[in-house]
Design a protein around this motif. Structure first.
Motif, PDB file in Angstrom:
ATOM      1  N   THR A 195       0.837  -1.181  -0.097  1.00  0.00           N
ATOM      2  CA  THR A 195      -0.191  -0.076  -0.041  1.00  0.00           C
ATOM      3  C   THR A 195       0.983   1.364   0.018  1.00  0.00           C
ATOM      4  OG1 THR A 195      -0.188  -0.081   2.321  1.00  0.00           O
ATOM      5  CG2 THR A 195      -1.949  -0.973   0.904  1.00  0.00           C
ATOM      6  N   GLY A 196       1.963   1.231   0.710  1.00  0.00           N
ATOM      7  CA  GLY A 196       2.774   2.590   0.747  1.00  0.00           C
ATOM      8  C   GLY A 196       4.235   2.253   0.378  1.00  0.00           C
TER       9      GLY A 196
ATOM     10  N   ASN B 243       7.259  10.529  -1.619  1.00  0.00           N
ATOM     11  CA  ASN B 243       6.298  11.668  -0.977  1.00  0.00           C
ATOM     12  C   ASN B 243       4.851  11.231  -0.869  1.00  0.00           C
ATOM     13  OD1 ASN B 243       5.265  14.049  -0.344  1.00  0.00           O
ATOM     14  ND2 ASN B 243       6.332  15.241  -1.845  1.00  0.00           N
ATOM     15  N   PHE B 244       4.553  10.950   0.432  1.00  0.00           N
ATOM     16  CA  PHE B 244       3.051  10.632   0.766  1.00  0.00           C
ATOM     17  C   PHE B 244       2.251  11.689   0.383  1.00  0.00           C
ATOM     18  CE2 PHE B 244       4.402   7.417   3.836  1.00  0.00           C
ATOM     19  CZ  PHE B 244       3.893   6.030   2.993  1.00  0.00           C
TER      20      PHE B 244
ATOM     21  N   TYR C  35      -1.504   6.957   0.964  1.00  0.00           N
ATOM     22  CA  TYR C  35      -1.152   7.147   2.562  1.00  0.00           C
ATOM     23  C   TYR C  35      -2.045   6.645   3.402  1.00  0.00           C
ATOM     24  CZ  TYR C  35       0.056   9.943   6.626  1.00  0.00           C
ATOM     25  OH  TYR C  35       0.281  10.294   7.810  1.00  0.00           O
ATOM     26  N   TRP C  36      -3.316   7.008   2.930  1.00  0.00           N
ATOM     27  CA  TRP C  36      -4.579   6.566   4.075  1.00  0.00           C
ATOM     28  C   TRP C  36      -4.677   5.155   4.182  1.00  0.00           C
ATOM     29  CZ3 TRP C  36      -8.840   3.601   3.484  1.00  0.00           C
ATOM     30  CH2 TRP C  36      -9.777   3.679   4.399  1.00  0.00           C
TER      31      TRP C  36
END
Length: 141
Positions: A81-82, A87-88, A95-96
């Motif tokens: 997911t991340g 850079n989020f 990011y969520w």
């Protein structure tokens, strides 16, 4: 602090290659969770084919929720997911998702034991019903 190697090798050498293997097992577990979800959907069909609820369908649902919680709490899911984002702020949805998975990740070991236990109990219940030891009590339909 500098990397102890002159050239960064990533997760291609022992012991870090285990991280990649873990990720591949996560993909396999994801497929199994989808199949278990399909089984639960079928379990909510009554004897006449319409919607119905029995003790077995509730037990299977609890097991599937535990398996999904275990899967989504995995650090491999967190990486999916991340991972690879520099850079989020440019990726607020990822990011969520990463934040939510990170919250679950704290309880990954607890979810592992819960899903393992519910899996064993669900299999035992299905085996006993299939062997004719008792009938699955129906709550609705």
């Amino acid at each position: 602090m500098r990397e102890p190697h002159a050239k960064y090798s990533g997760e291609t050498k022992v012991p870090l290659i285990g991280q990649n293997l873990h990720r591949y097992f996560f993909y396999a577990a994801f497929v199994i969770a989808i199949l278990l979800t399909w089984d639960v959907a079928q379990a909510f069909r009554g004897p006449d084919g319409d919607f119905g609820i029995g003790l077995g369908s509730i037990i299977m649902l609890i097991n599937v929720v535990a398996v999904w919680a275990y899967s989504f709490s995995c650090h491999s899911c967190r990486h999916i997911t991340g991972g690879r984002l520099k850079n989020f702020s440019k990726h607020p949805v990822r990011y969520w998702a990463w934040t939510q998975v990170s919250k679950l990740n704290r309880h990954h070991m607890a979810f592992a034991w819960i899903s393992l236990t519910t899996l064993a109990l669900t299999d035992l219940y299905i085996m006993l019903v299939a062997s004719g030891a008792f009938n699955d009590p129906r709550i609705f339909n």
